[in-house]
Design an enzyme around this catalytic site. Structure first.
Site, PDB file in Angstrom:
ATOM      1  CG  MET A   1      31.968  48.220   1.037  1.00 37.75           C
ATOM      2  SD  MET A   1      30.931  47.223   2.092  1.00 37.75           S
ATOM      3  CE  MET A   1      31.783  45.749   2.288  1.00 37.75           C
ATOM      4  N   PRO A   2      32.782  45.817  -2.094  1.00 39.37           N
ATOM      5  CG  PRO A   2      34.398  45.009  -3.574  1.00 39.37           C
ATOM      6  CD  PRO A   2      33.684  46.259  -3.148  1.00 39.37           C
TER       7      PRO A   2
END
Length: 129
Positions: A1-2
């Site tokens: 999850m950037p």
């Protein structure tokens, strides 16, 4: 999850910003192979005088088309980071006309347990993710 944070100089239209964000998301999908709805992006628009980005002695100049991207993410391999940087540069050049010298990228790494997506719950730690 950037989580991607963009700093740009004021003046782009909403459509131009959406094109930039869509291009960045394609780079995330390609480099990190995350689900399509794993998309977290924030844009900060700044006066030109509030963004000072020189060349660290590399000999290039920047224009008002400058884009600074900070990538907050759990640990990624050097290969993933390099692939993302190259994909982002290509995507932004092709879709938004951002030249390589106008793109700066920085990674900020944290652990999966540092994220809560809602309700004050650390979903990675509780097993929901």
């Amino acid at each position: 999850m950037p989580l991607l944070q963009f700093d740009v100089i004021q003046g782009r239209s909403e459509a131009e910003l959406h094109t930039l964000l869509d291009a960045a998301h394609r780079a995330v999908l390609t480099a990190f192979q995350v689900p399509a709805r794993d998309r977290y992006q924030i844009v900060h628009e700044n006066k030109a005088c509030n963004m000072v980005f020189q060349d660290t002695g590399l000999g290039f100049s920047r224009s008002d088309n400058l884009v600074m991207v900070r990538v907050y993410t759990s640990p990624r391999s050097a290969e993933q980071k390099q692939r993302f940087m190259a994909e982002l540069a290509r995507e932004l050049r092709e879709s938004s006309g951002v030249q390589g010298h106008d793109l700066m990228i920085s990674f900020i790494t944290n652990d999966k347990g540092d994220w809560s997506f809602a309700d004050g719950e650390a979903q990675y730690l509780t097993g929901r993710l």
